[in-house]
Design a protein around this motif. Structure first.
Motif, mmCIF file in Angstrom:
data_model
loop_
_atom_site.group_PDB
_atom_site.id
_atom_site.type_symbol
_atom_site.label_atom_id
_atom_site.label_comp_id
_atom_site.label_asym_id
_atom_site.label_seq_id
_atom_site.Cartn_x
_atom_site.Cartn_y
_atom_site.Cartn_z
ATOM 1 N N GLN A 1 66.212 59.705 79.136
ATOM 2 C CA GLN A 1 65.627 60.947 78.633
ATOM 3 C C GLN A 1 64.234 60.696 78.078
ATOM 4 O OE1 GLN A 1 68.153 62.872 75.746
ATOM 5 N NE2 GLN A 1 69.842 63.160 77.198
ATOM 6 N N SER B 1 64.896 65.722 73.177
ATOM 7 C CA SER B 1 65.913 66.614 72.651
ATOM 8 C C SER B 1 65.366 67.544 71.599
ATOM 9 C CB SER B 1 67.062 65.794 72.045
ATOM 10 O OG SER B 1 66.570 65.019 70.970
ATOM 11 N N SER C 1 68.008 59.616 68.630
ATOM 12 C CA SER C 1 67.202 60.832 68.741
ATOM 13 C C SER C 1 65.951 60.505 69.524
ATOM 14 C CB SER C 1 66.823 61.362 67.357
ATOM 15 O OG SER C 1 67.978 61.594 66.585
ATOM 16 N N THR C 2 65.687 61.304 70.543
ATOM 17 C CA THR C 2 64.489 61.128 71.364
ATOM 18 C C THR C 2 63.671 62.402 71.318
ATOM 19 O OG1 THR C 2 65.682 61.892 73.317
ATOM 20 C CG2 THR C 2 65.660 59.527 72.905
ATOM 21 N N LYS D 1 70.028 57.952 76.928
ATOM 22 C CA LYS D 1 68.988 58.336 75.979
ATOM 23 C C LYS D 1 67.646 57.734 76.380
ATOM 24 C CE LYS D 1 71.174 60.892 73.001
ATOM 25 N NZ LYS D 1 70.745 62.280 72.706
#
Lengths: 625, 186
Positions: free
Chosen positions: B51, B161, B157-158, B48
């Motif tokens: 990302q 996404s 959550s990034t 994550k």
């Protein structure tokens, strides 16, 4: 539904055990990150997998490191007796992290600060000087028992029971304990993270990983009482307090006070932090063999050492730098060849009461610069001593020589008088043989050595320069003859300086002596003597009238030239001065003079004999009756 | 970023097994943070973060946010589209970042060193805050009922996404269908 105070004892025993383990775990986490240890800090999960303690998971016989689901490294030694020392959970656990600063040079009078300062008994003060240690962190773990059965905890228990769908009191209590245990887990994980964010952890890592000698060291002190900080210390500290965790009968709390920054402590001047080498290192070719060993009792009374940068033991500056730290004062002047390192100039002599000789000597290739304001009053070793060797430092007497050089003298690399008149007379008594007595040289009388060499030079060659070697002092107080009319003043000057060097090239000698070994210096002097021009012609001429005068008195058959008479008349004024000097001739000079006269007589007799024989051959014969 | 995420993770994860922390030294700062030691969790976190780094490189000088959420799975309801899983988020951490490219100046080295020192100080302060928050409020943490669960479920959550025009919408729709209306945090 409330929990009666006299609840089952196993439950209270469990609670007490949890509280005890809480204290132990706190101490373990703190010491693991603050107490330097020998074992490596690099560990991996595999180590835990293979360790026997990790295999056990039962709560009753759970290993100590598994409590609160937090596996730690090997238990420090401080925890071994923790249970024995800890008498009651009601006593606070105070862990002081102490930063110790100690000098690099061990001092007998001062105890080493690297020892563990743990103290389980309580309020014993640290056995160190007050300014050499400082508390940089203070961790306080406390258990405060409620005076009465608090209703707050009962509500908490009932709340847990409600959450668990209204179970029995036992289940509610169990849920409460589980909840409390989870809070312990989170607290200890937070503690584990927090302790690595504090400023002291960086220093801990540096001390643990660094293999260098460091004046700083970490230690800890465990006690059961809280000694308040001063206002000044308190102002420099930050505080972090974990949220207390309620237990069925009390509350556990954990807090820390830590120094905001360590820069002030690191920059505080204290004992010299620079590395210092063994000053009397034996084995280095640059070591002065005549340097006094620092282990001698007199060396301990020396003033505090001056810190200096580390020099390679084989460098040219080793001897110079190493010596100055115990060298009280070194006399230098502009005219001399020895140079002292200006950064190592020490206070004047008055500050020093150690007669240990300075280490700087011509035997070392010390590139040091000298200072005019330094005074020299130490005993310098002889450059001609045959016992001098790079690896054997000599133990020189600490007494001051009567002929010690004062400031302004021009020769400080020459050894001072070691009163050894017996050996000197032995040297002088030898006739026609060059004997540079080793014992004479060892005593360090440069003047004596030079005189002997001079003696050797003048004698076998048969030159008429016996006057040059007339002066062979039997004691160190005798003055050598000078070369010129102004030589006396020069010799006086030398004598005032406690040194006599009748040669004009003494500067070269000293200059070369500064940088060569004693043997090389001897060779250089011998070479110089052998190649030096004869002493002043005037001196020989001056001496002849007196000699003629003496010859006339002793041997009227000797013929002398009118030139000599004329010369004697011309130098009548100087002859008076020389006569006074000649009158002080020693037995060897007289002997040489007599020998010369005998030679002349022999020659004259031989000449006469030859002339007589020629007359007999040519003239009437005389009959013998 | 890893410091922050792991610090949060460490404060919230409930392990039934023995927790074996692993000290990690920051590459650019003199900060030591702690990893949980679980390979799967570390792998997921690292992915994550990678990302997010990729998104930052594509969108320089833009503010980004990482959300770390811990939730409980509640009430599986069967629906026409599949099993409906209700997520009860009991804790959410929002990490706001504004990554700036340093400008080239004459005294670049001095500025960068001062900037780095300031950043290290602020990072240390953030970690202190996380510890403080994690310790101040613990009552909302649910009790572990099932011993088989190793850790509380969590979600990272990034922006990457949810930044794509089509992917964002698909992700939101998918979540709506799976979880239904998200409940408010107490």
């Amino acid at each position: 539904m409330a929990t009666s105070p006299s609840h089952s004892s196993p439950e209270s025993a469990i609670i007490e055990q949890v509280i005890t383990e809480f204290f132990a775990k706190s101490l373990h986490i703190i010491l693991e990150s603050r107490s330097p240890y020998v074992s490596s800090r690099n560990y991996s999960v595999d180590q835990f997998m293979s360790s026997p303690s990790s295999s056990c998971s039962s709560s009753s016989s759970m290993p100590r490191d598994k409590w609160f689901n937090l596996a730690l490294r090997d238990c420090p030694a401080a925890l071994e007796n923790f249970d024995i020392w800890r008498k009651s959970n009601l006593d606070p656990l105070v862990i002081d992290i102490v930063l110790i600063r100690r000098p690099l040079v061990p001092d007998v009078a001062r105890p080493l600060g690297g020892c563990l300062l743990r103290n389980f008994s309580g309020n014993r003060d640290l056995a160190l000087e007050p300014k050499s240690w400082k508390i940089v962190e203070r961790w306080i773990v406390q258990y405060e028992r409620h005076k009465s059965s608090s209703s707050k905890n009962h509500k908490e228990i009932r709340k847990c029971g409600t959450k668990n769908n209204g179970g029995s009191s036992c289940s509610s209590e169990t849920a409460f304990y589980k909840k409390t245990y989870e809070r312990y887990i989170i607290l200890f994980r937070s503690l584990y993270v927090l302790i690595r964010l504090l400023p002291m952890y960086k220093l801990f890592r540096e001390l643990n990983s660094s293999g260098q000698i460091c004046p700083l060291s970490l230690s800890h002190r465990i006690s059961s009482s809280i000694q308040p900080f001063t206002q000044e210390d308190e102002a420099k500290m930050n505080q972090f307090t974990f949220v207390p965790i309620d237990t069925p009968r009390g509350r556990l709390s954990l807090s820390v006070q830590y120094l905001r920054t360590l820069e002030d402590i690191r920059s505080e001047p204290s004992a010299p932090l620079s590395l210092q080498f063994i000053l009397d290192y034996v084995g280095s070719p640059t070591t002065d063999p005549f340097r006094r060993l620092k282990s001698l009792p007199s060396a301990r009374s020396s003033p505090p050492l001056v810190s200096f940068t580390r020099q390679h033991s084989w460098s040219n500056d080793h001897g110079a730098l190493a010596s100055v730290s115990h060298c009280p004062s070194v006399a230098c002047s502009e005219a001399r060849g020895i140079r002292c390192n200006p950064s190592l100039c020490l206070p004047p002599l008055t500050h020093h009461n150690d007669h240990s000789p300075p280490v700087i000597s011509e035997s070392q290739n010390a590139a040091v610069t000298h200072k005019n304001n330094m005074s020299f009053d130490e005993f310098w070793p002889s450059p001609f001593s045959p016992t001098s060797s790079p690896s054997s430092p000599a133990h020189l007497p600490g007494q001051r020589s009567p002929n010690a050089l004062q400031s302004g003298s021009s020769q400080i690399d020459i050894a001072k008088a070691c009163p050894n008149t017996a050996s000197q007379t032995q040297a002088y008594s030898s006739e026609g043989k060059q004997q540079i007595k080793m014992d004479t040289l060892r005593c360090g009388n440069y003047r004596t050595g030079l005189t002997l060499v001079k003696h050797h030079r003048g004698f076998p060659s048969g030159k008429d320069d016996t006057e040059k070697l007339a002066e062979l002092p039997s004691s160190s107080t005798q003055r050598p003859r000078s070369k010129s009319s102004s030589g006396l003043s020069l010799s006086d000057k030398f004598d005032d300086c406690g040194f006599a060097c009748p040669f004009a090239d003494y500067k070269d000698v000293t200059g070369s002596c500064n940088r060569r070994s004693p043997d090389a210096v001897i060779g250089a002097v011998v070479r110089m003597l052998t190649t030096a021009a004869p002493l002043r012609q005037g001196l020989s001429d001056l001496c002849r009238p007196s000699q003629v005068f003496m010859d006339e008195s002793l041997n009227p058959c000797v013929q002398h030239d009118q030139d000599n008479t004329e010369q004697s008349e011309c130098r009548a004024s100087t002859s008076e001065i020389l006569a006074s000097v000649l009158l002080k001739s020693k037995t060897a000079a007289e002997g040489l003079e007599e020998l010369r006269r005998y030679k002349e007589m022999k020659e004259s007799i031989l000449k006469r004999g030859a002339s007589w024989s020629s007359d007999v051959d040519s003239g009437p014969k005389v009959c013998r009756q | 970023m890893r410091c922050v995420v792991y610090c949060i993770q460490l404060s919230s994860i409930e392990h039934q097994d023995l927790f074996k922390p692993k000290d990690v030294e920051c590459e650019h700062f003199e900060i030591t943070y702690v990893r949980c030691g679980d390979h799967e969790i570390e792998k997921k976190i690292d992915e994550k973060i990678d990302q997010f780094v990729g998104w930052v490189e594509k969108h320089p000088n833009r503010k980004g946010q990482i959300c770390l959420s811990f939730y409980e799975v509640k009430n599986k309801h069967a629906t026409w589209f599949g099993s409906k899983i209700e997520r009860l988020h009991w804790e959410q951490w929002y990490i706001n970042l504004h990554v700036l490219n340093p400008k080239s100046h004459e005294n670049a080295s001095e500025e960068s060193s001062s900037r780095q020192a300031a950043l290290e100080s602020s990072l240390r302060e953030v970690l202190f805050q996380i510890i403080r928050f994690a310790n101040e409020r613990k009552d909302h943490i649910p009790t572990v009922q099932n011993s088989e669960i190793i850790s509380f479920p969590y979600e990272i959550s990034t922006p990457s996404s949810s930044d794509s025009s089509f992917g964002w919408h698909a992700d939101v729709l998918k979540r709506m269908l799976q979880t239904g209306h998200p409940s408010m945090l107490s």
